[in-house]
Scaffold this motif. Structure first.
Motif, PDB file in Angstrom:
ATOM      1  N   HIS A  56       0.824  -1.208   0.000  1.00 28.87           N
ATOM      2  CA  HIS A  56       0.000   0.000   0.000  1.00 28.87           C
ATOM      3  C   HIS A  56       0.864   1.267   0.000  1.00 28.87           C
ATOM      4  CE1 HIS A  56      -2.686   3.135   1.669  1.00 28.87           C
ATOM      5  NE2 HIS A  56      -3.636   2.484   0.979  1.00 28.87           N
ATOM      6  N   ARG A  57       1.891   1.280   0.789  1.00 27.13           N
ATOM      7  CA  ARG A  57       2.775   2.431   0.879  1.00 27.13           C
ATOM      8  C   ARG A  57       3.420   2.752  -0.464  1.00 27.13           C
ATOM      9  NH1 ARG A  57       7.910   1.565   2.188  1.00 27.13           N
ATOM     10  NH2 ARG A  57       7.361  -0.258   3.465  1.00 27.13           N
ATOM     11  N   ASN A  58       3.943   1.745  -1.156  1.00 27.63           N
ATOM     12  CA  ASN A  58       4.612   1.980  -2.435  1.00 27.63           C
ATOM     13  C   ASN A  58       3.610   2.306  -3.549  1.00 27.63           C
ATOM     14  OD1 ASN A  58       7.707   1.426  -2.373  1.00 27.63           O
ATOM     15  ND2 ASN A  58       6.815  -0.182  -1.046  1.00 27.63           N
ATOM     16  N   ILE A  59       2.428   1.733  -3.496  1.00 24.23           N
ATOM     17  CA  ILE A  59       1.407   2.057  -4.508  1.00 24.23           C
ATOM     18  C   ILE A  59       1.024   3.534  -4.404  1.00 24.23           C
ATOM     19  CG2 ILE A  59      -1.029   1.676  -5.109  1.00 24.23           C
ATOM     20  CD1 ILE A  59      -0.593  -1.308  -4.467  1.00 24.23           C
ATOM     21  N   MET A  60       0.797   4.002  -3.202  1.00 23.01           N
ATOM     22  CA  MET A  60       0.369   5.397  -3.038  1.00 23.01           C
ATOM     23  C   MET A  60       1.466   6.361  -3.496  1.00 23.01           C
ATOM     24  SD  MET A  60      -2.657   5.018  -2.190  1.00 23.01           S
ATOM     25  CE  MET A  60      -3.083   6.738  -1.925  1.00 23.01           C
ATOM     26  N   ARG A  61       2.718   6.030  -3.314  1.00 22.58           N
ATOM     27  CA  ARG A  61       3.801   6.906  -3.764  1.00 22.58           C
ATOM     28  C   ARG A  61       3.937   6.897  -5.286  1.00 22.58           C
ATOM     29  NH1 ARG A  61       7.832   4.308  -2.002  1.00 22.58           N
ATOM     30  NH2 ARG A  61       8.520   3.522  -4.034  1.00 22.58           N
ATOM     31  N   GLU A  62       3.761   5.736  -5.897  1.00 13.92           N
ATOM     32  CA  GLU A  62       4.010   5.595  -7.326  1.00 13.92           C
ATOM     33  C   GLU A  62       2.833   6.030  -8.193  1.00 13.92           C
ATOM     34  OE1 GLU A  62       6.799   4.780  -8.830  1.00 13.92           O
ATOM     35  OE2 GLU A  62       7.931   4.372  -7.030  1.00 13.92           O
ATOM     36  N   SER A  63       1.590   5.727  -7.778  1.00 17.82           N
ATOM     37  CA  SER A  63       0.459   5.996  -8.675  1.00 17.82           C
ATOM     38  C   SER A  63      -0.760   6.571  -7.979  1.00 17.82           C
ATOM     39  CB  SER A  63       0.031   4.701  -9.362  1.00 17.82           C
ATOM     40  OG  SER A  63      -0.498   3.790  -8.402  1.00 17.82           O
ATOM     41  N   SER A  64      -0.702   6.765  -6.683  1.00 22.23           N
ATOM     42  CA  SER A  64      -1.858   7.232  -5.899  1.00 22.23           C
ATOM     43  C   SER A  64      -3.046   6.283  -6.005  1.00 22.23           C
ATOM     44  CB  SER A  64      -2.273   8.652  -6.325  1.00 22.23           C
ATOM     45  OG  SER A  64      -1.209   9.571  -6.141  1.00 22.23           O
ATOM     46  N   GLY A  65      -2.778   5.014  -6.367  1.00 14.12           N
ATOM     47  CA  GLY A  65      -3.839   4.007  -6.429  1.00 14.12           C
ATOM     48  C   GLY A  65      -4.561   3.950  -7.758  1.00 14.12           C
ATOM     49  N   ASN A  66      -3.989   4.591  -8.802  1.00  9.95           N
ATOM     50  CA  ASN A  66      -4.619   4.584 -10.130  1.00  9.95           C
ATOM     51  C   ASN A  66      -3.979   3.483 -10.978  1.00  9.95           C
ATOM     52  OD1 ASN A  66      -5.739   5.075 -12.605  1.00  9.95           O
ATOM     53  ND2 ASN A  66      -4.753   7.081 -12.916  1.00  9.95           N
ATOM     54  N   PRO A  67      -4.725   2.423 -11.344  1.00 11.92           N
ATOM     55  CA  PRO A  67      -4.136   1.316 -12.111  1.00 11.92           C
ATOM     56  C   PRO A  67      -3.749   1.705 -13.542  1.00 11.92           C
ATOM     57  CG  PRO A  67      -6.498   1.019 -11.918  1.00 11.92           C
ATOM     58  CD  PRO A  67      -6.153   2.191 -11.039  1.00 11.92           C
ATOM     59  N   ASN A  68      -4.274   2.831 -14.031  1.00 10.11           N
ATOM     60  CA  ASN A  68      -3.979   3.231 -15.413  1.00 10.11           C
ATOM     61  C   ASN A  68      -2.963   4.390 -15.477  1.00 10.11           C
ATOM     62  OD1 ASN A  68      -5.878   1.409 -16.664  1.00 10.11           O
ATOM     63  ND2 ASN A  68      -7.499   2.766 -15.883  1.00 10.11           N
ATOM     64  N   ALA A  69      -2.305   4.649 -14.372  1.00  7.61           N
ATOM     65  CA  ALA A  69      -1.334   5.744 -14.342  1.00  7.61           C
ATOM     66  C   ALA A  69      -0.150   5.433 -15.251  1.00  7.61           C
ATOM     67  CB  ALA A  69      -0.861   5.984 -12.914  1.00  7.61           C
ATOM     68  N   VAL A  70       0.348   6.509 -15.984  1.00  2.68           N
ATOM     69  CA  VAL A  70       1.481   6.326 -16.907  1.00  2.68           C
ATOM     70  C   VAL A  70       2.471   7.487 -16.656  1.00  2.68           C
ATOM     71  CG1 VAL A  70       2.246   6.225 -19.294  1.00  2.68           C
ATOM     72  CG2 VAL A  70       0.014   5.241 -18.649  1.00  2.68           C
ATOM     73  N   ASN A  71       3.742   7.157 -16.527  1.00  4.86           N
ATOM     74  CA  ASN A  71       4.772   8.171 -16.355  1.00  4.86           C
ATOM     75  C   ASN A  71       5.359   8.453 -17.744  1.00  4.86           C
ATOM     76  OD1 ASN A  71       7.248   9.552 -15.938  1.00  4.86           O
ATOM     77  ND2 ASN A  71       7.441   8.657 -13.891  1.00  4.86           N
ATOM     78  N   ASP A  72       5.140   9.672 -18.215  1.00  2.00           N
ATOM     79  CA  ASP A  72       5.613  10.001 -19.560  1.00  2.00           C
ATOM     80  C   ASP A  72       6.751  11.025 -19.551  1.00  2.00           C
ATOM     81  OD1 ASP A  72       4.213  12.191 -18.730  1.00  2.00           O
ATOM     82  OD2 ASP A  72       2.758  12.168 -20.368  1.00  2.00           O
ATOM     83  N   TRP A  73       7.441  11.190 -18.458  1.00  2.00           N
ATOM     84  CA  TRP A  73       8.480  12.200 -18.408  1.00  2.00           C
ATOM     85  C   TRP A  73       9.834  11.680 -17.915  1.00  2.00           C
ATOM     86  CZ3 TRP A  73      10.428  12.654 -13.526  1.00  2.00           C
ATOM     87  CH2 TRP A  73       9.597  12.213 -12.450  1.00  2.00           C
ATOM     88  N   ASP A  74       9.887  10.494 -17.236  1.00  2.00           N
ATOM     89  CA  ASP A  74      11.179  10.039 -16.687  1.00  2.00           C
ATOM     90  C   ASP A  74      12.032   9.404 -17.783  1.00  2.00           C
ATOM     91  OD1 ASP A  74       9.990   7.616 -17.123  1.00  2.00           O
ATOM     92  OD2 ASP A  74      10.050   6.934 -15.040  1.00  2.00           O
ATOM     93  N   ILE A  75      13.186   8.889 -17.408  1.00  2.00           N
ATOM     94  CA  ILE A  75      14.130   8.320 -18.365  1.00  2.00           C
ATOM     95  C   ILE A  75      13.543   7.153 -19.131  1.00  2.00           C
ATOM     96  CG2 ILE A  75      15.190   6.814 -16.617  1.00  2.00           C
ATOM     97  CD1 ILE A  75      16.916   8.606 -19.591  1.00  2.00           C
ATOM     98  N   ASN A  76      12.677   6.409 -18.425  1.00  2.00           N
ATOM     99  CA  ASN A  76      12.062   5.257 -19.096  1.00  2.00           C
ATOM    100  C   ASN A  76      11.154   5.724 -20.229  1.00  2.00           C
ATOM    101  OD1 ASN A  76      13.244   3.217 -17.462  1.00  2.00           O
ATOM    102  ND2 ASN A  76      11.753   3.694 -15.832  1.00  2.00           N
ATOM    103  N   ALA A  77      10.413   6.837 -19.942  1.00  2.71           N
ATOM    104  CA  ALA A  77       9.527   7.366 -20.980  1.00  2.71           C
ATOM    105  C   ALA A  77      10.348   7.908 -22.142  1.00  2.71           C
ATOM    106  CB  ALA A  77       8.645   8.464 -20.391  1.00  2.71           C
ATOM    107  N   ILE A  78      11.503   8.564 -21.825  1.00  4.58           N
ATOM    108  CA  ILE A  78      12.372   9.078 -22.858  1.00  4.58           C
ATOM    109  C   ILE A  78      12.902   7.941 -23.730  1.00  4.58           C
ATOM    110  CG2 ILE A  78      14.579  10.257 -23.239  1.00  4.58           C
ATOM    111  CD1 ILE A  78      13.980  11.908 -20.719  1.00  4.58           C
ATOM    112  N   ASN A  79      13.160   6.798 -23.098  1.00  7.45           N
ATOM    113  CA  ASN A  79      13.660   5.624 -23.835  1.00  7.45           C
ATOM    114  C   ASN A  79      12.552   4.839 -24.543  1.00  7.45           C
ATOM    115  OD1 ASN A  79      16.331   6.143 -23.055  1.00  7.45           O
ATOM    116  ND2 ASN A  79      16.106   4.918 -21.152  1.00  7.45           N
ATOM    117  N   GLY A  80      11.314   5.275 -24.364  1.00  6.72           N
ATOM    118  CA  GLY A  80      10.200   4.637 -25.075  1.00  6.72           C
ATOM    119  C   GLY A  80       9.539   3.500 -24.337  1.00  6.72           C
ATOM    120  N   VAL A  81       9.924   3.325 -23.080  1.00  9.03           N
ATOM    121  CA  VAL A  81       9.279   2.254 -22.287  1.00  9.03           C
ATOM    122  C   VAL A  81       8.760   2.876 -20.985  1.00  9.03           C
ATOM    123  CG1 VAL A  81      10.445   0.212 -23.200  1.00  9.03           C
ATOM    124  CG2 VAL A  81      11.594   1.627 -21.486  1.00  9.03           C
ATOM    125  N   PRO A  82       7.701   3.637 -21.053  1.00  5.56           N
ATOM    126  CA  PRO A  82       7.217   4.346 -19.863  1.00  5.56           C
ATOM    127  C   PRO A  82       6.738   3.388 -18.775  1.00  5.56           C
ATOM    128  CG  PRO A  82       5.593   4.459 -21.606  1.00  5.56           C
ATOM    129  CD  PRO A  82       6.802   3.831 -22.215  1.00  5.56           C
TER     130      PRO A  82
END
Length: 236
Positions: free
Chosen positions: A158-184
């Motif tokens: 629960h602690r890590n879910i709330m930090r990473e996505s706030s509990g949204n299963p469809n959340a997508v990170n489109d700005w970090d290095i992974n997103a820059i590399n094409g694997v968000p």
């Protein structure tokens, strides 16, 4: 002429006739006995039974050999009769035993064996139901992780879910290095596709944004790299 009457003849009754007959019969019998009875000496001499000598089948006196042969024949006949009697007794005993066995079989056939009581059917396991929300997703993921031997607790997930996505299963990170590399990063615990494919847990949907598949794959990866998802407190 003087006038007198002749005496009437006496009338014999039946009793008188029977008595007279008995007297006459007794007299005749006594006379016959006296005439026919010989003196004691004559009787002993005349009527002594002669010794009977055994003879063979041809009328000649039997020899010792004849008597021995007759003895063998008599013993053979006696042995044959005894064998026949024994055979008859054995047959009777066998027949009685067969009848007893048949009666036993008949009794067993008449008495139907009691059917063994049927074992009660085990109740069908009711599949556990989980709520279709963050609490339900975490609890279902924990049951799968326990079955697969993947460590982790409700609090750590629960602690890590709330930090990473706030509990949204469809959340997508489109700005970090992974997103820059094409694997968000995607899903509740922001997992990239290559990591998801490598740590996917069998039995869960093979879809990165599925809540259960995302949680269990992330917990499997964290257990391999950090020992448990409970040890993760930042980006991993």
């Amino acid at each position: 002429m003087p006038n007198f009457t002749l005496p009437r003849p006496a009338r014999l009754t039946r009793t008188h006739k029977v008595s007279a007959a008995l007297v006459a019969t007794a007299g005749c019998a006594a006379a016959l006995v006296a005439t026919a009875a010989p003196s004691g000496a004559e009787t002993t001499a005349a009527h002594a039974p002669a010794a009977v000598k055994p003879v063979s089948a041809n009328g000649l006196p039997m020899t010792a050999k004849d008597r021995a042969d007759d003895g063998k024949q008599a013993r053979a006949v006696a042995s044959s009769v005894a064998a026949g009697l024994k055979g008859t007794a054995a047959e009777k005993q066998n027949h009685a035993a067969e009848q007893t066995a048949n009666r036993s079989v008949e009794r067993k056939a008449l008495v139907a064996p009691k059917a063994a009581p049927k074992a009660p059917k085990a109740p069908k396991a009711t599949p556990k139901r989980y709520a279709n929300n963050l609490d339900g997703w975490i609890r279902e993921s924990l049951d799968i992780m326990k079955a697969k031997g993947i460590p982790g607790s409700y609090e750590g997930l629960h602690r890590n879910i709330m930090r990473e996505s706030s509990g949204n299963p469809n959340a997508v990170n489109d700005w970090d290095i992974n997103a820059i590399n094409g694997v968000p990063s995607k899903g509740l615990l922001q997992v990239i596709q290559p990591t998801f494919d490598a740590y996917h847990v069998a039995g869960t949907p093979h879809k990165l944004t599925d809540p259960i598949a995302n949680i269990t794959a992330a917990a499997n990866y964290a257990a391999d790299r950090y020992g448990s998802i409970d040890n993760v407190d930042s980006a991993y």
